[in-house]
Design an enzyme around this catalytic site. Structure first.
Site: not given
Lengths: 350, 350, 350
Positions: C241-243
């Site tokens: 997922a993001h980051n």
């Protein structure tokens, strides 16, 4: 793209405390802020970063009072989180390169119509008898089968495969390599132990404002439609089986699977890697924890579930707490048994 | 495409009770039937719908006797479910647009041969030295590497990637974005903590009548072959690692993963989101419940497993039943201890 | 490609015991060896095969002494496993067809530059303002968006989608249908119950020697970067997922999911189908068993975890052992209670 702190405060309807002439050219998290960056503080957990950040400006809530001196200029607004989100949107709209026009080679089948302001990327394929709305972006290597309907302002990313007879609403986003309308997993057992595919004649309907994450697959219905209702958001690598319905504004995290004919209600929040058995009905506003396995229908709205098999969240937590100390529990039972035995012998000897 | 109830009854070898001149133009579930629809009743659970359905006709078993008046015409047959499936197939064959011919641009590598009645969609790619059979459909944006063999009557959907040296049988269906023959996940640890890829020189073999669901990946063998045997059916988003074998007519539901070198027998039924450890041998006719984690080989045919880690189904259910009441169990132990303690003191005071 | 046993022994720096003039033209597992094959013995479990194998030659450790006569020629080396791996590599380099040049049609956007010795397959797409290094292989139907950077000697397989602003290092391998840089799953709840997408302005960075398995998805950061550090190896169908950050030389097995902003350390080994909650920090050298659910940060390096929710491996095994006999445990408690009750009555009667 550069703005002063003053210009940003005006855009957000906020008041500045500090140097409003500073120039901002980037957005950053408060813990990663550098000169020229604007950041925000919403979660109190991050407050310590406020007093050390190198960001030039930080957006904060009007209700917030700093506990010590802040190096950055502060912009006070009603809701710092939504103000920052709005900045993100503004920024995104200004920097995003707008794809437009028709790149060649790309394929448009007989009797298909596309709206105005369309982007059709190179190596994209549109089959026969499709109706595609206005301002739709079809990225390179996307595939749209026959008899597909797509509304306005929808984005079809690279590698998306939309099979025959699918219906996609307005303002939808299909992320790369999504598959819509693949054949459902339905097989009739034969007497010799083999299986014969049951023709899947239905389709998939995505209503408006639906978002489907990368590499997610949504199978078509055996008959009728697999339906994703308005505003539902599906993350990556999710499996939606034939004849499933996902309710309005329901959010599903990555790698969850929903088996055939299950209906999930509106405004549900489903964690990642959850599994739903088939033919269930899940009430509105149900919440399901990550990795849960839901084997029964949920009738009461707002229920929170957890575990595999899933049951009521708090009950599950209580059982889990004891699970962790099962070895001690066993020892306690052993101890009790021994004790009881000794007592017994003791009594018998009396 | 329209038929009368009488015509359909003749096709199915059934007898009509009701108006056999009614016109049918659609298939539907009994609970969604409308005038012009034909439906079927097989599962007794759905019987109440029979008395209220708006469908024009319903196919029922010869052994079935309605408990009250039925608005629809009834067609009595030996097996209503298979009769309906047969109708679905007829319908499917008549409506499905038959893709044929070669769309341009498409790529055919040197020394590759394709059979008669092939469909090669736009932007499809066939590498060097391939042998592709008759009546094969290769949809747009499918990729076939070098030295690939594909039998007759196989369907390769859009976005499927078949890598070098793969062998695909007759009458197989590969759904969109399936990956066949990607490199297995094999790395040799180096002394500095890094990993070096071990060359994967084997291939993937799909025997005849195999179906692979959308976005499923099947890795090639390190040496030898990863094999999916005749008639096996794999759902979407499944991971099959290097050197795995899946037996004849085995069915695997979505999002299951099988680790390297595990051999699953014939006629197994594997639920969704199941994980298999590597180097296992799973006996024929094993059944594994959804979300189970199988860590040990299964020697006895027809075993049913459940849980993570998985053990015998009924034992697992019994353990789960107690798991749910663990907090009470703990209280009972506490109570017993207290009780015992009191008794002790009581005895000591005597 | 044929070699004698003698030639292979020289290549590996080993000594032959047996007929060194035998001709070898294939590599095989010891249990599948046939005349003309060379195999190896490393795991003692496979030793019985040594005495029955039909392989012409077997590579063994110098420290190994056969317990009886061996039909094959033996090649003694320091480490039979790495010697065999080296053979695999040699073999792979000689047989693999080297893709090179530019196939048409393929798309190269304005202001993009590609290095020397590049392969750009048919129907591959490179957007605007990209910088692609030397000796990069971009297979058919791969997509590279705008402003993408790719280092030297990287392989982008068919169907890979690399979205705008991604940065890919040297010597990376992206397997078919991988998605890099898709929008993160971030939505701001609105007062009417609907959700609004939060613009995802960050990117994805893959450092050098990273391998990403087929159909894995890596979302771009909301701001900043999602980072996969040097030498990390990700298997198929993984969700990042993001980051998120994945540390150096960390290995993750198939179908695992990592939620937003979680940082996994260096040299971790993560099993298949594991889930990580968001915003966690996982220490270096953490090991997580398959199907575990990690809900808390791990501070101590070298921790081994298991279970969902995950806790210390050995503790989890102990709890699992008791879980399996919970029904008996319940009976024991019941027995104790009954016993105690009887005693009570007995005592009261005294």
């Amino acid at each position: 793209m550069e703005f002063t702190v003053k210009q940003i405060a005006m855009l957000l309807g906020g008041e500045v405390d500090g140097d409003d002439s500073l120039v901002i050219n980037q957005l950053a998290k408060i813990e990663e802020g550098k000169p020229g960056c604007i950041s925000f503080l919403s979660n109190p957990k991050y407050e310590p970063h406020l007093y050390t950040t190198q960001a030039s400006a930080v957006i904060v809530d009007r209700s917030f009072t700093p506990k010590m001196a802040v190096p950055a200029a502060l912009i006070f607004v009603d809701n710092s989180y939504s103000a920052f989100t709005r900045l993100l949107e503004e920024y995104h709209q200004r920097i995003a390169y707008k794809r437009a026009g028709i790149e060649q080679p790309s394929h448009l089948g007989d009797d298909s119509e596309v709206g105005d302001q369309i982007y059709r990327g190179a190596f994209s394929y549109i089959g026969r008898n499709c109706r595609i709305g206005h301002n739709v972006k079809i990225y390179p290597q996307a595939y749209i089968g026959d008899n597909v309907r797509i509304g306005d302002n929808t984005i079809i990313h690279s590698g998306v495969k939309i099979l025959d007879n699918s219906v996609i609403g307005n303002y939808c986003t299909l992320h790369p390599n999504v598959v819509i309308g693949s054949e459902g997993f339905g097989f009739a057992p034969q007497t010799d132990g083999s299986f014969k595919a049951i023709p899947q004649l239905g389709n998939v309907i995505l209503e408006d404002f639906v978002s489907i994450g990368a590499n997610t697959t949504i199978d078509c219905a055996t008959m009728g439609s697999t339906v994703i209702r308005q505003g539902a958001k599906l993350d990556n690598l999710i499996m939606i089986a034939h004849n499933v319905e996902i309710g309005k504004n329901t959010v599903i995290a990555a790698q969850t699977g929903v088996s055939g004919s299950t209906k999930i209600g509106d405004n549900c929040i489903i964690g990642g890697q959850v599994g739903f058995a088939g033919h269930l009905t899940i009430a509105n506003r149900t919440k399901v924890g990550a990795q849960s396995g839901v084997g029964k229908s949920i009738k009461e709205e707002g229920t929170s579930l957890n575990g595999s098999p899933a049951f009521e969240l708090n009950d599950h937590f209580r059982s889990l707490a004891v699970f962790r100390k099962l070895p001690q529990l066993e020892k306690r039972i052993h101890h009790v048994e021994k004790h009881l035995n000794n007592q017994e012998q003791h009594l018998n000897h009396k």
